[in-house]
Design a protein around this motif. Structure first.
Motif, mmCIF file in Angstrom:
data_model
loop_
_atom_site.group_PDB
_atom_site.id
_atom_site.type_symbol
_atom_site.label_atom_id
_atom_site.label_comp_id
_atom_site.label_asym_id
_atom_site.label_seq_id
_atom_site.Cartn_x
_atom_site.Cartn_y
_atom_site.Cartn_z
ATOM 1 N N LEU A 16 0.838 -1.188 0.000
ATOM 2 C CA LEU A 16 0.000 0.000 0.000
ATOM 3 C C LEU A 16 0.882 1.250 0.000
ATOM 4 O O LEU A 16 1.807 1.370 0.808
ATOM 5 N N GLY A 17 0.653 2.129 -0.972
ATOM 6 C CA GLY A 17 1.388 3.383 -1.018
ATOM 7 C C GLY A 17 2.761 3.311 -1.656
ATOM 8 O O GLY A 17 3.526 4.275 -1.592
ATOM 9 N N ALA A 18 3.101 2.183 -2.292
ATOM 10 C CA ALA A 18 4.436 2.045 -2.892
ATOM 11 C C ALA A 18 4.586 2.836 -4.187
ATOM 12 O O ALA A 18 5.705 3.074 -4.634
ATOM 13 N N GLY A 19 3.469 3.227 -4.820
ATOM 14 C CA GLY A 19 3.528 4.005 -6.052
ATOM 15 C C GLY A 19 3.085 3.251 -7.294
ATOM 16 O O GLY A 19 3.389 3.670 -8.407
ATOM 17 N N LYS A 20 2.348 2.166 -7.126
ATOM 18 C CA LYS A 20 1.937 1.337 -8.267
ATOM 19 C C LYS A 20 1.066 2.098 -9.259
ATOM 20 O O LYS A 20 1.290 2.032 -10.466
ATOM 21 N N THR A 21 0.053 2.815 -8.770
ATOM 22 C CA THR A 21 -0.840 3.573 -9.645
ATOM 23 C C THR A 21 -0.057 4.650 -10.386
ATOM 24 O O THR A 21 -0.238 4.845 -11.594
ATOM 25 N N THR A 22 0.835 5.313 -9.696
ATOM 26 C CA THR A 22 1.672 6.349 -10.303
ATOM 27 C C THR A 22 2.575 5.738 -11.364
ATOM 28 O O THR A 22 2.734 6.286 -12.459
ATOM 29 N N PHE A 23 3.165 4.586 -11.081
ATOM 30 C CA PHE A 23 4.044 3.878 -12.018
ATOM 31 C C PHE A 23 3.282 3.553 -13.296
ATOM 32 O O PHE A 23 3.729 3.889 -14.398
ATOM 33 N N VAL A 24 2.136 2.886 -13.175
ATOM 34 C CA VAL A 24 1.361 2.473 -14.351
ATOM 35 C C VAL A 24 0.914 3.704 -15.139
ATOM 36 O O VAL A 24 1.055 3.764 -16.369
ATOM 37 N N GLY A 25 0.392 4.706 -14.449
ATOM 38 C CA GLY A 25 -0.093 5.902 -15.128
ATOM 39 C C GLY A 25 1.010 6.711 -15.780
ATOM 40 O O GLY A 25 0.811 7.304 -16.843
ATOM 41 N N GLY A 26 2.172 6.718 -15.163
ATOM 42 C CA GLY A 26 3.279 7.511 -15.681
ATOM 43 C C GLY A 26 3.914 6.955 -16.932
ATOM 44 O O GLY A 26 4.480 7.689 -17.733
ATOM 45 N N VAL A 27 3.818 5.650 -17.119
ATOM 46 C CA VAL A 27 4.471 5.031 -18.278
ATOM 47 C C VAL A 27 3.473 4.663 -19.380
ATOM 48 O O VAL A 27 3.852 4.467 -20.521
ATOM 49 N N SER A 28 2.202 4.616 -19.063
ATOM 50 C CA SER A 28 1.182 4.202 -20.028
ATOM 51 C C SER A 28 1.036 5.218 -21.150
ATOM 52 O O SER A 28 1.021 6.423 -20.914
ATOM 53 N N GLU A 29 0.880 4.695 -22.378
ATOM 54 C CA GLU A 29 0.672 5.579 -23.525
ATOM 55 C C GLU A 29 -0.802 5.931 -23.705
ATOM 56 O O GLU A 29 -1.136 6.765 -24.540
ATOM 57 N N ILE A 30 -1.662 5.314 -22.955
ATOM 58 C CA ILE A 30 -3.087 5.624 -22.957
ATOM 59 C C ILE A 30 -3.461 6.142 -21.580
ATOM 60 O O ILE A 30 -2.740 5.878 -20.609
ATOM 61 N N PRO A 31 -4.551 6.878 -21.475
ATOM 62 C CA PRO A 31 -4.990 7.251 -20.118
ATOM 63 C C PRO A 31 -5.238 5.958 -19.332
ATOM 64 O O PRO A 31 -5.977 5.081 -19.790
#
Length: 186
Positions: A16-31
């Motif tokens: 929890l809070g490790a940054g998974k959502t940020t990681f996926v969102g930051g590298v994804s080419e789609i929203p």
């Protein structure tokens, strides 16, 4: 002329809070698709936010993103929820994945133990990506490896989940590691 596309499923896991959502969102080419919800008082009794007290949203199912790494190769990224109460979803999210990134927050290293154990027990290729919040990490690679009891065969990389370049490098390490593991087992 059409190009035959190959899809590759990867998982981004961690506490929890490790940054998974940020990681996926930051590298994804789609929203990215996210399933973040507001953290409520009802969850306070079961979700340990020590060290990430400012966290006010959390993933309750998955995060999803996509990145094309070659004209014929597309990576599909599935981020897991970090709370213990949502771990029942991990089996579904990891099914068919060639590997995983275990995202580690060294402020809360103990929240990474379960993810490392999960992939080790299932003999799934994974890399540990140390999320350098604010560009820092107070520990050396040897100290992190010792704390997580990682074998030398598990790659450990550094990233900042907010930085596209370092998250892409972590994904490259994972794909290379997973592919080398597949060729060794054949």
């Amino acid at each position: 002329m059409s190009v035959d596309r190959h899809s590759v499923k990867l998982v981004v896991a961690g506490g929890l809070g490790a940054g998974k959502t940020t990681f996926v969102g930051g590298v994804s080419e789609i929203p990215p698709l996210t399933t973040e919800e507001v953290m409520t008082q009802a969850g306070a009794a079961v979700d340990d936010v020590t060290g990430v007290d400012q966290k006010n949203h959390t993933t309750v199912a998955l995060d999803f993103g996509r990145i094309t790494i070659a004209p014929d190769v597309v990576l599909y990224l599935f981020g897991t929820p970090g709370q213990d109460r949502f771990w029942f979803m991990w089996d579904e999210l990891t099914q068919g994945a060639i590997g995983a990134i275990v995202l580690v927050d060294t402020r809360r290293l103990n929240t990474s133990f379960a993810a490392v154990d999960y992939f080790e027990r299932r003999e799934t290729s994974f890399v540990v990506a140390v999320n350098r919040f604010y560009g820092e990490c107070p520990y050396t690679e040897l100290e992190i490896r010792a704390a997580l009891k990682l074998s030398d065969a598990v790659p450990l990389v550094w990233c900042d989940a907010r930085d596209r370049a370092t998250t892409k490098q972590a994904l490259i390490h994972l794909v290379r590691h997973a592919m080398s593991s597949l060729t060794k087992s054949e």
